[in-house]
Design a protein around this motif. Structure first.
Motif, PDB file in Angstrom:
ATOM      1  N   GLY A  16      -2.943   5.097 -10.346  1.00  0.00           N
ATOM      2  CA  GLY A  16      -2.439   4.141  -9.358  1.00  0.00           C
ATOM      3  C   GLY A  16      -3.573   3.510  -8.564  1.00  0.00           C
ATOM      4  O   GLY A  16      -3.549   2.317  -8.273  1.00  0.00           O
ATOM      5  N   ASP A  17      -4.588   4.307  -8.216  1.00  0.00           N
ATOM      6  CA  ASP A  17      -5.771   3.771  -7.521  1.00  0.00           C
ATOM      7  C   ASP A  17      -6.470   2.722  -8.386  1.00  0.00           C
ATOM      8  O   ASP A  17      -6.858   1.662  -7.905  1.00  0.00           O
ATOM      9  CB  ASP A  17      -6.767   4.890  -7.180  1.00  0.00           C
ATOM     10  CG  ASP A  17      -6.289   5.793  -6.059  1.00  0.00           C
ATOM     11  OD1 ASP A  17      -5.363   5.409  -5.316  1.00  0.00           O
ATOM     12  OD2 ASP A  17      -6.854   6.895  -5.929  1.00  0.00           O
ATOM     13  N   ASN A  47       0.819  -1.202   0.000  1.00  0.00           N
ATOM     14  CA  ASN A  47       0.000   0.000   0.000  1.00  0.00           C
ATOM     15  C   ASN A  47       0.861   1.262   0.000  1.00  0.00           C
ATOM     16  O   ASN A  47       0.626   2.164  -0.792  1.00  0.00           O
ATOM     17  CB  ASN A  47      -0.953   0.005   1.190  1.00  0.00           C
ATOM     18  CG  ASN A  47      -2.024   1.062   1.052  1.00  0.00           C
ATOM     19  OD1 ASN A  47      -2.442   1.388  -0.046  1.00  0.00           O
ATOM     20  ND2 ASN A  47      -2.456   1.614   2.171  1.00  0.00           N
ATOM     21  N   ARG A  48       1.876   1.331   0.876  1.00  0.00           N
ATOM     22  CA  ARG A  48       2.781   2.489   0.934  1.00  0.00           C
ATOM     23  C   ARG A  48       4.174   2.032   1.328  1.00  0.00           C
ATOM     24  O   ARG A  48       4.337   1.333   2.325  1.00  0.00           O
ATOM     25  CB  ARG A  48       2.309   3.503   1.964  1.00  0.00           C
ATOM     26  CG  ARG A  48       1.349   4.496   1.400  1.00  0.00           C
ATOM     27  CD  ARG A  48       1.276   5.727   2.241  1.00  0.00           C
ATOM     28  NE  ARG A  48       0.309   6.604   1.599  1.00  0.00           N
ATOM     29  CZ  ARG A  48       0.107   7.827   1.947  1.00  0.00           C
ATOM     30  NH1 ARG A  48       0.788   8.357   2.932  1.00  0.00           N
ATOM     31  NH2 ARG A  48      -0.779   8.557   1.316  1.00  0.00           N
ATOM     32  N   VAL A  54       3.404   9.514  -3.726  1.00  0.00           N
ATOM     33  CA  VAL A  54       2.439  10.085  -2.795  1.00  0.00           C
ATOM     34  C   VAL A  54       2.256  11.583  -3.057  1.00  0.00           C
ATOM     35  O   VAL A  54       1.151  12.106  -2.947  1.00  0.00           O
ATOM     36  CB  VAL A  54       2.870   9.819  -1.331  1.00  0.00           C
ATOM     37  CG1 VAL A  54       1.974  10.539  -0.345  1.00  0.00           C
ATOM     38  CG2 VAL A  54       2.873   8.319  -1.051  1.00  0.00           C
ATOM     39  N   ASP A  55       3.319  12.265  -3.477  1.00  0.00           N
ATOM     40  CA  ASP A  55       3.212  13.703  -3.765  1.00  0.00           C
ATOM     41  C   ASP A  55       2.620  13.983  -5.147  1.00  0.00           C
ATOM     42  O   ASP A  55       2.486  15.132  -5.558  1.00  0.00           O
ATOM     43  CB  ASP A  55       4.558  14.396  -3.609  1.00  0.00           C
ATOM     44  CG  ASP A  55       5.597  14.008  -4.659  1.00  0.00           C
ATOM     45  OD1 ASP A  55       5.280  13.243  -5.602  1.00  0.00           O
ATOM     46  OD2 ASP A  55       6.749  14.472  -4.542  1.00  0.00           O
ATOM     47  N   GLY A  56       2.277  12.927  -5.901  1.00  0.00           N
ATOM     48  CA  GLY A  56       1.661  13.100  -7.210  1.00  0.00           C
ATOM     49  C   GLY A  56       2.631  13.314  -8.355  1.00  0.00           C
ATOM     50  O   GLY A  56       2.221  13.409  -9.510  1.00  0.00           O
ATOM     51  N   PRO A  83       8.538   8.477  -1.516  1.00  0.00           N
ATOM     52  CA  PRO A  83       7.420   7.705  -0.962  1.00  0.00           C
ATOM     53  C   PRO A  83       6.389   7.411  -2.052  1.00  0.00           C
ATOM     54  O   PRO A  83       5.980   8.315  -2.785  1.00  0.00           O
ATOM     55  CB  PRO A  83       6.838   8.629   0.111  1.00  0.00           C
ATOM     56  CG  PRO A  83       7.943   9.597   0.437  1.00  0.00           C
ATOM     57  CD  PRO A  83       8.703   9.770  -0.847  1.00  0.00           C
ATOM     58  N   VAL A  84       5.997   6.146  -2.169  1.00  0.00           N
ATOM     59  CA  VAL A  84       5.040   5.720  -3.193  1.00  0.00           C
ATOM     60  C   VAL A  84       3.913   4.927  -2.550  1.00  0.00           C
ATOM     61  O   VAL A  84       4.043   4.421  -1.440  1.00  0.00           O
ATOM     62  CB  VAL A  84       5.717   4.878  -4.310  1.00  0.00           C
ATOM     63  CG1 VAL A  84       6.695   5.726  -5.100  1.00  0.00           C
ATOM     64  CG2 VAL A  84       6.413   3.657  -3.744  1.00  0.00           C
TER      65      VAL A  84
END
Length: 184
Positions: free
Chosen positions: A167-168, A114-115, A144-146, A123-124
């Protein structure tokens, strides 16, 4: 005496559940490099080497990418297709490639996280892994920051970056065992 036995059983049960949780987390975070290879060698998907894109429809699913539910990734086109039942494209999107490309062929999703922190230190989230090349794990992820910036030259990374929305969608679609077809 019965209450001390019940306390002992409760304590042992809690310890066993904690151990199972840790082992489950470790299993989901790592996988052997060759896990998920569905072919003995990295042979192209049937017809993949002859899979020209339709010039009138550049987002069209590549010919020769198989049939049935699957993720299709075009190394040369930097594009992904999520293909559902009836060979229907549910979603297609551009990606930012990693510095290490997977060999065209058919694979399966081997692990998901998930992370985590990507191999480039970013961070992904929604990491979907499907193979490795010379020790570099290859998979899809969203920063995570897009951001979807290209990796630094010389870095050996395997993260194929998607937007967070893409990604979702990948996370929902590509569960463990889902087929991933890589075409040129």
């Amino acid at each position: 005496m019965a209450s001390s036995s019940a306390g002992l059983v409760t304590g042992l049960t809690a310890a066993a559940l904690a151990t199972i949780g840790v082992l489950g987390y470790q299993a989901s975070a790592t996988a052997p490099a060759d896990l998920g290879r569905t072919q003995a060698s990295s042979t192209p998907a049937p017809g993949a080497s002859k899979a020209p894109r339709d010039r009138r429809h550049p987002n069209a699913l590549p010919a020769g990418s198989g049939r049935g539910e699957r993720v299709v990734y075009s190394v040369d086109g930097d594009r992904v297709w999520l293909v559902g039942a009836g060979n229907k494209v549910e979603r297609t999107f551009k990606v930012t490639p990693s510095t290490v490309d997977p060999v065209p062929g058919t694979y399966a999703v081997t692990s998901r996280s998930n992370r985590v922190t990507g191999s480039d230190g970013i961070p992904v989230e929604h990491v979907v892994r499907f193979t490795s090349v010379e020790g570099v794990v290859i998979g899809f992820s969203a920063a995570v920051d897009g951001s979807t910036a290209k990796p630094k030259p010389g870095e050996r990374t395997g993260g194929i970056r998607e937007t967070r929305a893409d990604g979702d969608a990948m996370w929902q679609f590509a569960t463990i065992g889902q087929r991933v077809v890589v075409v040129p």
